[in-house]
Design a protein around this motif. Structure first.
Motif, PDB file in Angstrom:
ATOM      1  N   ASP A  91       0.816  -1.222   0.000  1.00  0.00           N
ATOM      2  CA  ASP A  91       0.000   0.000   0.000  1.00  0.00           C
ATOM      3  C   ASP A  91       0.844   1.264   0.000  1.00  0.00           C
ATOM      4  O   ASP A  91       0.299   2.365   0.109  1.00  0.00           O
ATOM      5  CB  ASP A  91      -0.965   0.005   1.188  1.00  0.00           C
ATOM      6  CG  ASP A  91      -0.249   0.096   2.539  1.00  0.00           C
ATOM      7  OD1 ASP A  91       0.988  -0.031   2.576  1.00  0.00           O
ATOM      8  OD2 ASP A  91      -0.943   0.296   3.563  1.00  0.00           O
ATOM      9  N   GLY A  92       2.169   1.123  -0.123  1.00  0.00           N
ATOM     10  CA  GLY A  92       3.055   2.288  -0.161  1.00  0.00           C
ATOM     11  C   GLY A  92       3.707   2.613   1.159  1.00  0.00           C
ATOM     12  O   GLY A  92       4.617   3.453   1.210  1.00  0.00           O
ATOM     13  N   TYR A  93       3.250   1.982   2.237  1.00  0.00           N
ATOM     14  CA  TYR A  93       3.797   2.265   3.568  1.00  0.00           C
ATOM     15  C   TYR A  93       5.288   1.941   3.630  1.00  0.00           C
ATOM     16  O   TYR A  93       5.732   0.888   3.165  1.00  0.00           O
ATOM     17  CB  TYR A  93       3.050   1.442   4.618  1.00  0.00           C
ATOM     18  CG  TYR A  93       3.548   1.645   6.042  1.00  0.00           C
ATOM     19  CD1 TYR A  93       3.055   2.690   6.819  1.00  0.00           C
ATOM     20  CD2 TYR A  93       4.515   0.804   6.586  1.00  0.00           C
ATOM     21  CE1 TYR A  93       3.503   2.883   8.130  1.00  0.00           C
ATOM     22  CE2 TYR A  93       4.965   0.987   7.891  1.00  0.00           C
ATOM     23  CZ  TYR A  93       4.461   2.031   8.647  1.00  0.00           C
ATOM     24  OH  TYR A  93       4.926   2.222   9.934  1.00  0.00           O
ATOM     25  N   ILE A  94       6.069   2.848   4.229  1.00  0.00           N
ATOM     26  CA  ILE A  94       7.496   2.656   4.480  1.00  0.00           C
ATOM     27  C   ILE A  94       7.737   2.941   5.956  1.00  0.00           C
ATOM     28  O   ILE A  94       7.298   3.973   6.472  1.00  0.00           O
ATOM     29  CB  ILE A  94       8.359   3.594   3.614  1.00  0.00           C
ATOM     30  CG1 ILE A  94       8.105   3.327   2.126  1.00  0.00           C
ATOM     31  CG2 ILE A  94       9.845   3.421   3.925  1.00  0.00           C
ATOM     32  CD1 ILE A  94       8.850   4.269   1.190  1.00  0.00           C
ATOM     33  N   PRO A  95       8.430   2.050   6.664  1.00  0.00           N
ATOM     34  CA  PRO A  95       8.632   2.262   8.106  1.00  0.00           C
ATOM     35  C   PRO A  95       9.569   3.427   8.391  1.00  0.00           C
ATOM     36  O   PRO A  95      10.359   3.841   7.532  1.00  0.00           O
ATOM     37  CB  PRO A  95       9.244   0.937   8.565  1.00  0.00           C
ATOM     38  CG  PRO A  95       9.958   0.420   7.360  1.00  0.00           C
ATOM     39  CD  PRO A  95       9.106   0.824   6.193  1.00  0.00           C
ATOM     40  N   ALA A 154       1.116   8.477  -1.964  1.00  0.00           N
ATOM     41  CA  ALA A 154      -0.291   8.064  -1.956  1.00  0.00           C
ATOM     42  C   ALA A 154      -0.687   7.499  -0.595  1.00  0.00           C
ATOM     43  O   ALA A 154      -1.813   7.718  -0.125  1.00  0.00           O
ATOM     44  CB  ALA A 154      -0.534   7.024  -3.054  1.00  0.00           C
ATOM     45  N   CYS A 155       0.237   6.783   0.050  1.00  0.00           N
ATOM     46  CA  CYS A 155      -0.041   6.249   1.389  1.00  0.00           C
ATOM     47  C   CYS A 155      -0.187   7.379   2.395  1.00  0.00           C
ATOM     48  O   CYS A 155      -1.075   7.339   3.268  1.00  0.00           O
ATOM     49  CB  CYS A 155       1.081   5.293   1.797  1.00  0.00           C
ATOM     50  SG  CYS A 155       0.754   4.373   3.322  1.00  0.00           S
ATOM     51  N   TYR A 156       0.667   8.389   2.294  1.00  0.00           N
ATOM     52  CA  TYR A 156       0.526   9.567   3.159  1.00  0.00           C
ATOM     53  C   TYR A 156      -0.846  10.212   2.956  1.00  0.00           C
ATOM     54  O   TYR A 156      -1.546  10.550   3.918  1.00  0.00           O
ATOM     55  CB  TYR A 156       1.631  10.585   2.857  1.00  0.00           C
ATOM     56  CG  TYR A 156       2.712  10.657   3.913  1.00  0.00           C
ATOM     57  CD1 TYR A 156       2.432  11.127   5.193  1.00  0.00           C
ATOM     58  CD2 TYR A 156       4.019  10.269   3.638  1.00  0.00           C
ATOM     59  CE1 TYR A 156       3.403  11.210   6.171  1.00  0.00           C
ATOM     60  CE2 TYR A 156       5.017  10.338   4.611  1.00  0.00           C
ATOM     61  CZ  TYR A 156       4.700  10.806   5.875  1.00  0.00           C
ATOM     62  OH  TYR A 156       5.674  10.881   6.848  1.00  0.00           O
TER      63      TYR A 156
END
Length: 415
Positions: A91-95, A154-156
Motif C-alpha cells: 500500500d506504499g507504507y514505508i517504516p 499516496a499512502c501519506y
C-alpha cells in the motif's frame, strides 16, 4: 572566523574523520544494503531523518576524506534509501526505522500488516535522493523506484492527510523525530497537524518534483509542485498565528458535536485550533522557504529573545517560559523539551541565512562549534543533546549523526 572557532572546527573535523567508518555499516539480517547509523546507542539501526542529516553532513565535508572513503559514503548513502524502499509494503507504507531483532522483518511493518496503522517514514526520503543525486550529478540510479515513491506519497495522502484543512497529521506520538514534542506527545491519535511534519513535507513534495524533472517527467512533476504550493498555503493559513507572530502546530479534531436539538445554529466553521506551544519547529518554514519576509523578521526576533529560545549554544528546542521546559536525561522518548540539539541549530541557522539574517546565523554557528569543541576537549567524544545554559552534555556519548552539521554551518557562511 576567529581562531578559536577555527580550532573548534578542526577538532570536530578530525574527530569525524577518525570515526566515520564506525558509522558506515554493512548489510545484516533483513537490512540488505549498506547504511549509515547515528552512532552511540543507535548502533546498527536505520533511521529515516537521521540518515538524511548524516548524509548531508558527510557530503558537506567530503574533501576531508580519502577517495576510497568518499566512494564508501556514497554507497552507504544510496543504501539508506534502498533499505527503506526494500521494505516498502504493497500500500506504499514505508517504516520510520529498521531495527534488527528476532523478527522476520521491521517491527513497524509487522504491526502495519496486522492492521495497526502507525506513523510512516518521515518526509526525508526524496530529499535524501536529491541530496545524493545533486552531489553526484546522477539521478538515474533511482529511476526504477518512481512507482514506489508515488505509492509512498499516496499512502501519506490516504492515511495521514486531512482534506478539510489541507494538512498532514501524525497518527500518534511514536517515533515522530522530536519524541516528546508537547504539540503531539500524549495527545489523541490523528489530532495533531504538526508544523514539523507539514513544513518538511513541503520540501519532500518539492524534492519529488525535482526527481521527476531530472528523469524527464515534467508533466508529473507539476502535480507535486502544485501539492507543495497548496500545502505551503495551508500552513500559512492554519499554522501562522497573527497575534503571536509564530508558527504553531494545529489541532484538527474540530467539528460541531450535536446532542439532540443542541448546537443546531452556527456550527464550528474554523478548520483547526492552534496548539500554542512554542517549539523550535516553528522556525522550519524558514528552512523550507515558504515563510514571508515579514514572518521571517518576526521569527528572527523570537530567536533573539533571551526569555524564550536564545541560548549561547544555539536554540532551545522548547521555549524556556513554557511550563513543560525540562532538561532531564531520557531515552525513548528522547528529550526535546529544551535541550540543544544540533539538528535544530542547523535548521534554524539555514533558515535565518536563507532570509538574509547572517549575523544571527553566524551566532548559531559559533555557539554550535563551541558546544561541540568543548565537549571534545573535556570528554573526547560528542553527545546527543546538551544543556542550553552551560553547554554540558546530557547523554549518549559517541553520538555523531547530525552533530556534523556544525561544519556545514561554517562552510555555508563562507560560501
Amino acid at each position: 572566523m576567529e581562531k578559536q572557532f577555527e580550532e573548534y572546527a578542526d577538532l570536530l573535523r578530525n574527530y569525524v574523520k577518525e570515526h566515520v567508518t564506525d558509522l558506515l555499516k554493512e548489510p545484516r539480517s533483513f537490512i540488505h544494503y549498506p547504511f549509515i547509523d547515528p552512532g552511540s546507542v543507535y548502533d546498527g539501526n536505520v533511521w529515516d531523518w537521521d540518515t538524511y542529516w548524516s548524509a548531508y553532513g558527510l557530503l558537506g565535508m567530503m574533501d576531508a576524506f580519502e577517495p576510497a572513503i568518499q566512494e564508501k559514503i556514497l554507497i552507504h548513502a544510496r543504501g539508506n534509501v534502498q533499505n527503506f524502499l526494500d521494505h516498502q509494503l504493497d500500500d506504499g507504507y514505508i517504516p520510520m526505522m529498521i531495527e534488527v531483532k528476532d523478527w522476520p522483518e521491521p517491527y513497524l511493518n509487522m504491526r502495519h500488516k496486522e492492521g495497526v496503522l502507525m506513523n510512516m517514514h518521515k518526509p526525508f526520503l526524496c530529499g535524501q535522493i536529491c541530496l545524493i543525486s545533486d552531489y553526484t550529478g546522477d539521478y538515474g540510479w533511482i529511476f526504477g523506484a518512481l512507482d514506489g515513491l508515488r505509492s509512498y506519497f499516496a499512502c501519506y495522502d490516504a492515511n495521514y492527510y486531512f482534506e478539510n484543512c489541507g494538512l498532514y497529521v501524525w497518527c500518534d506520538d511514536i517515533m515522530i523525530g522530536m519524541d516528546n514534542d508537547p504539540a503531539s506527545f500524549g495527545r489523541p491519535k490523528f489530532s495533531t497537524a504538526n508544523i514539523f511534519l507539514n513544513s518538511f513535507m513541503v520540501h519532500e513534495l518539492s524534492s519529488m518534483a525535482r526527481i521527476l524533472e531530472k528523469l524527464g517527467r515534467p508533466d508529473v512533476a507539476a502535480g507535486y509542485r502544485e501539492k507543495a504550493e497548496n500545502l505551503s498555503n495551508a500552513i500559512l493559513e492554519e499554522c501562522w498565528d497573527k497575534r503571536d507572530q509564530f508558527f504553531y502546530s494545529a489541532d484538527v479534531d474540530i467539528k460541531t458535536r450535536k446532542y439532540d436539538w443542541f448546537h443546531e445554529g452556527l456550527g464550528v466553521f474554523w478548520k483547526t485550533l492552534p496548539i500554542k506551544i512554542r517549539v523550535w519547529s516553528g522556525f522550519i518554514p524558514l528552512w523550507a522557504g515558504f515563510a514571508t519576509k515579514e514572518q521571517a523578521a518576526s521569527l528572527a526576533r523570537h530567536w533573539k529573545d533571551e526569555s524564550t529560545f536564545h541560548s549561547p549554544f544555539g536554540i532551545t528546542t522548547l521555549a524556556k517560559d513554557e511550563k513543560m521546559f525540562d532538561l532531564s536525561a531520557t531515552n525513548n522518548p528522547s528529550n526535546w523539551l529544551g535541550p540543544i540539539w544540533l539538528v535544530a541549530n542547523y535548521v534554524v541557522f539555514r533558515g535565518l541565512l536563507n532570509y538574509g539574517y547572517r549575523d544571527e546565523a553566524e551566532e548559531i554557528c559559533k555557539g554550535s562549534l563551541k558546544l561541540l569543541g568543548e565537549d571534545l576537549k573535556k570528554t573526547g567524544c560528542l553527545h546527543e543533546y546538551y544543556n542550553p545554559f552551560d553547554g554540558s552534555p546530557v547523554m549518549n556519548g559517541g553520538f555523531i549523526n547530525w552533530n556534523i552539521l556544525a561544519l556545514n554551518m561554517k562552510k555555508e557562511l563562507e560560501e
